[in-house]
Write an enzyme that holds these catalytic residues in place. Structure first.
Site, short mmCIF file in Angstrom:
data_model
loop_
_atom_site.label_atom_id
_atom_site.label_comp_id
_atom_site.label_asym_id
_atom_site.label_seq_id
_atom_site.Cartn_x
_atom_site.Cartn_y
_atom_site.Cartn_z
N GLY A 525 31.27 -15.98 20.88
CA GLY A 525 32.55 -16.48 21.38
C GLY A 525 33.52 -15.33 21.51
O GLY A 525 33.30 -14.24 21.00
N ARG A 526 34.57 -15.61 22.25
CA ARG A 526 35.51 -14.53 22.54
C ARG A 526 36.87 -15.17 22.74
O ARG A 526 36.99 -16.17 23.44
CB ARG A 526 35.06 -13.85 23.83
CG ARG A 526 35.78 -12.60 24.20
CD ARG A 526 35.21 -12.11 25.52
NE ARG A 526 34.04 -11.26 25.31
CZ ARG A 526 34.13 -9.91 25.31
NH1 ARG A 526 35.28 -9.33 25.49
NH2 ARG A 526 33.05 -9.19 25.14
N ASP A 638 46.40 -22.51 19.38
CA ASP A 638 45.40 -22.30 20.42
C ASP A 638 44.32 -23.38 20.32
O ASP A 638 43.14 -23.10 20.17
CB ASP A 638 44.80 -20.90 20.31
CG ASP A 638 44.08 -20.49 21.61
OD1 ASP A 638 44.21 -21.22 22.62
OD2 ASP A 638 43.39 -19.46 21.61
#
Ligand SMILES: *[C@@H]1O[C@H](CO)[C@@H](O)[C@H](O)[C@H]1NC(C)=O
Ligand SMILES: *[C@@H]1O[C@H](CO)[C@@H](O)[C@H](O)[C@H]1NC(C)=O
Ligand SMILES: *[C@@H]1O[C@H](CO)[C@@H](O)[C@H](O)[C@H]1NC(C)=O
Ligand SMILES: *[C@@H]1O[C@H](CO)[C@@H](O)[C@H](O)[C@H]1NC(C)=O
Ligand SMILES: *[C@@H]1O[C@H](CO)[C@@H](O)[C@H](O)[C@H]1NC(C)=O
Ligand SMILES: *[C@@H]1O[C@H](CO)[C@@H](O)[C@H](O)[C@H]1NC(C)=O
Ligand SMILES: *[C@@H]1O[C@H](CO)[C@@H](O)[C@H](O)[C@H]1NC(C)=O
Ligand SMILES: *[C@@H]1O[C@H](CO)[C@@H](O)[C@H](O)[C@H]1NC(C)=O
Length: 802
Positions: A525-526, A638
């Site tokens: 993931g990023r 987020d």
């Protein structure tokens, strides 16, 4: 205007009091300190503490010990007071060390309001030690009396709390006299927090619902001592221990029972000139008893703090003080047919049961309550389906009322049939929230009549005075979120053979993590915060390792933040296992989710409507925990499908929380959220319009996530069904138009939901879910529900069949 000028005078006199202090190290026999010269103070050899007359009100002084250094907002922090319940006059009042060896405080030249009642054959003197202990001793070195044996609301490092001492809170933010909250060793050797008012007393910490061994406490050690050390380790003879989040640093520390009934450990931040909370006992403010009195319910709202509300059919006894509680507006008759029961879900009234009755059916319990007449105001009924076990608790009094979406019980309130049914809400009135911030608003100002020095003052001084009235310390920084109390049952326990850091997280070396991730090769993931890799730890556990992009962050700050994250603990949050802070490297290690993220699962169409509903509910619970149990410290900022991971049962776990905090320490100015963050499509309008950022930004993003999940579409869509309008529009607009535009059509929801679910889902539930999501994405943040309200609504509909 008159008030202002009086205030100004007082401020000036206090300012001179602070700056012109003439200090001594010793008060010897036959001498005294006077309220007419409050600038004369005793100081400790290291200068850290001062003792003298401290103004607490209108022409009123207490003899006190305080930290010499003012906070940034020019406030002095009082550690100890001799006469907190009996302040003395500004004229002719003295603290004198008599030739007999007695230390006495006289009011207005005649009344002795306080004395140590000591006698000494040889000469004695009063010293203030470097520890903050005020000691009366003979020249031979014998201690006659010491202030450490008589604490008020604060315990300093090395000061023992014993069977003979207790901490007592202040009455209020503006009134330093003895309040109703106490920290003491109980008769059974357990260290407890108690609300103890003239009308009732009640234990609220450790959780009275738990047995002592469930809280990790032991009744068997009769020594009843507890002490804090300068490094931040608190340890009590009942085996309760904790470590501050900044454990290991030599700092000035104090453990204070604040006026709101919570006990907090503070450390002095030299650079910020403030006190920083590094531990607190209670995370859920409503668990503190006494604030909302009889017949009222406490609920916690992230935006506004604790609130009390009267039960339906009850009204406030004293409109200015919730601790008086509420009284019934009706009279209950004992005639069975004259009453009915109104249910309040997720609500508990702790204690005051008429009794506990096992094996009663709901009807028997209800009839029992009716039969008990005045002795039963309501009843709580618990039925465990698994074992058919039921218990019935008729309530003689309704105290310690507490509403929380986490609590599964329901209370059934007895009401006369004649009483009109009124709408009821938990959100009606605010209790004075615990304020750590001086600049918000000051308490009431009593009128004082000082006439000392004159001159020009500054607004800043005004402010500190307004805040500082009453002489209690106010701390101007919010620092710690959610320190779950971890009683360490066995600190030697070391199952995995790890060296645990004091915070319960494991510290990894960079080399270890490099090896575990095979040199950071398997990217999973990023995000904005950094890249996440899959890794296998030395004990074969699979982990997610995130390399943070945080350049130049001090290790101590990073550790303080990480240890907070490590203590967040909820089934719908990813569990943090450890961290690495070595050189410039900053990494976080957490549990790994085999099923990947919600985003991946949506893309592969592997979720049926039931799973989607469960994911919506679980995610809401995780976020509600972050917002509410953590006193709104941790905003996620987020929330998006990539950050919601699924376990083997497709239960969601929220990942990447708290990073907004970690990443933003660079600009340590007051606004923690000065930069935009989040992901396009999921960001609340507040970011764009530069409005204050609250937990409602997460609510907004959550709403978008639910819409994406239900519709199976992305946040921007092509309105393909409308040939004339092929421009991209937002998902929100599209769903709203469907809902409103086709109100006549009963099944608008069928147009909206993910086509792969069509015909195979509970339309009623999906419609409800979409309606909640649309509320969550209201432009106006006040129109959005809180996460716990979302949990409430979804819970309510979970088992309903449409
Ligand atoms: C502080 O509280 C005590 C106890 O209720 C009360 O007697 C006293 O008048 C209060 N002092 C001020 C300054 O309000
Ligand atoms: C904390 O203090 C207790 C009691 O003084 C002691 O037994 C314990 O070892 C201390 N813990 C640490 C990590 O220093
Ligand atoms: C009881 O507690 C004290 C202080 O923590 C400790 O020194 C003592 O060893 C304990 N006694 C027993 C029997 O565990
Ligand atoms: C305590 O009880 C007395 C007598 O019943 C009542 O007058 C008083 O208002 C009560 N105080 C509070 C804080 O409830
Ligand atoms: C609570 O009352 C409502 C009607 O007011 C009823 O529909 C609901 O089933 C009740 N809930 C429980 C748990 O009894
Ligand atoms: C409750 O009832 C069941 C069956 O009716 C019985 O077996 C059980 O012993 C009862 N338990 C108690 C505590 O009375
Ligand atoms: C909330 O309080 C106001 C008065 O302060 C009252 O008019 C209103 O009915 C109350 N709302 C609820 C839902 O109880
Ligand atoms: C303020 O001063 C007046 C007159 O001296 C006095 O009557 C009044 O009680 C004082 N108010 C307070 C809050 O102490």
């Amino acid at each position: 205007m008159k008030l202002t000028s009086t205030l100004l005078l007082v401020v000036l006199s206090l300012a001179s009091f602070a700056s012109l202090a003439s200090s001594f190290n010793t008060l010897s026999q036959g001498s005294s300190l006077s309220t007419e010269k409050p600038e004369a103070v005793l100081t400790s050899p290291n200068g850290v503490f001062s003792a003298g007359f401290y103004p607490v009100g209108e022409n009123a002084y207490c003899f006190a010990v305080w930290f010499t250094q003012q906070t940034r907002s020019h406030h002095l922090t009082v550690i100890w007071t001799a006469n907190r319940d009996q302040p003395v006059n500004g004229r002719l009042s003295k603290l004198s060390l008599l030739e007999t060896g007695d230390l006495i405080l006289t009011d207005a030249g005649q009344f002795t309001v306080w004395a140590t009642s000591t006698l000494s054959r040889s000469s004695a003197q009063l010293n203030l030690y470097n520890t903050g202990n005020l000691v009366l001793r003979t020249l031979e070195g014998e201690n006659l009396w010491e202030s450490f044996d008589f604490p008020t609301d604060t315990l300093l490092p090395q000061q023992f709390l014993t069977r003979n001492t207790k901490l007592v809170s202040s009455r209020s933010q503006s009134n330093y006299s003895s309040g109703f909250y106490k920290l003491l060793f109980d008769y059974d050797n357990i260290l407890r927090l108690v609300y103890d008012s003239p009308n009732f007393s009640s234990i609220y910490w450790p959780d009275p619902g738990l047995l002592s061994w469930d809280t990790g406490r032991s009744r068997h050690n009769n020594s009843r001592t507890a002490v804090l050390d300068s490094l931040g380790n608190f340890s009590s003879s009942d085996r309760f221990t904790f470590m501050s989040t900044d454990y290991g640093q030599m700092l000035h520390r104090r453990l204070t029972l604040d006026y709101d009934g919570n006990i907090r450990l503070y450390s002095w931040d030299e650079q910020g000139e403030t006190w920083v909370v590094s531990w607190q006992a209670i995370q859920k403010p409503c668990k503190i008893h006494g604030m909302c009195g009889e017949n009222s319910i406490c609920s916690y709202f992230p935006d506004s703090g604790r609130k009390c509300s009267c039960l339906p059919g009850y009204r406030m006894r004293n409109p200015t003080d919730w601790s008086y509680g509420c009284e019934a507006e009706f009279v209950l008759s004992c005639k069975k047919t004259a009453s009915y029961f109104q249910n309040l879900s997720h609500t508990q009234f702790y204690g005051n049961d008429y009794g506990m009755f096992l094996n009663h059916t709901f009807h028997e319990c209800k009839n029992l309550c009716l039969k008990l007449c005045e002795d039963c105001k309501a009843f709580q009924y618990v039925f465990k389906k698994e074992d058919g076990f039921s218990s019935c608790y008729p309530k003689a009094l309704l105290r310690n009322g507490y509403h929380s979406p986490d609590f599964t019980g329901t209370i059934y309130l007895k009401m006369p049939k004649s009483a009109k049914k009124k709408p009821f809400s938990y959100a009606n009135s605010t209790v004075e929230p615990f304020s750590l911030d001086c600049s918000i608003e000051g308490p009431l100002q009593p009128n004082r009549t000082y006439l000392r020095s004159r001159g020009n003052g500054t607004v800043k001084l005004m402010l500190w005075f307004v805040c500082g009235l009453g002489g209690l310390e106010i701390v101007c920084i919010f620092s710690v979120c959610c320190l779950l109390v971890r009683t360490r049952k066995n600190s030697g326990e070391n199952k995995q053979g790890y060296l645990f850091t004091p915070t319960g997280l494991r510290k990894f070396t960079y080399a270890e993590l490099k090896k575990a991730t095979k040199g950071f090769t398997e990217e999973i993931g990023r995000g904005a915060g950094g890249i996440v890799y899959r890794g296998v730890l030395a004990d074969n556990r699979v982990a997610a390792v995130k390399r943070l992009n945080v350049a130049n962050q001090g290790e101590d700050i990073f550790l303080a933040e990480v240890s907070i994250l490590g203590r967040l603990n909820h089934m719908h949050l990813i569990e943090m296992w450890g961290y690495c802070a070595q050189g410039k490297h900053r990494l976080l290690v957490s549990e790994y989710m085999e099923h990947g993220s919600l985003a991946q699962n949506l893309a592969s169409n592997s979720l049926d409507w039931k799973k989607r509903f469960e994911i919506a509910l679980g995610t809401a619970k995780g976020l509600a925990y972050l917002h509410e149990e953590c006193l709104e410290w941790v905003l996620h900022c987020d929330v998006k499908p990539e950050n919601i991971l699924l376990d083997s049962d497709y239960q969601p776990k929220v990942a990447d929380f708290g990073l907004s905090k970690l990443q933003n320490r660079g600009d340590s100015s007051n606004s923690t959220f000065s930069r935009m963050r989040g992901t396009r499509g999921y960001m609340a309008p507040e970011w764009v319009f530069n409005l204050p950022i609250t937990s409602k930004v997460d609510v907004y993003s959550y709403g978008i996530v639910v819409l994406v999940m239900v519709t199976g579409k992305s946040t921007q869509i092509h309105a393909v069904d409308d040939a004339a309008d092929r421009e991209r529009k937002s998902l929100v607009t599209w769903v709203r138009e469907k809902k409103n535009g086709e109100a006549t059509k009963t099944c608008w929801i069928e147009d909206v939901i993910d086509p792969i679910m069509e015909g195979r889902c509970d339309m009623g539930k999906m419609e409800m879910l979409v309606s909640v999501a649309l509320q969550c994405v209201e432009e106006d943040k006040n129109a959005r529900p809180t996460m716990s309200q979302v949990v409430d609504v979804l819970h309510h509909h979970k088992d309903i069949r449409h």
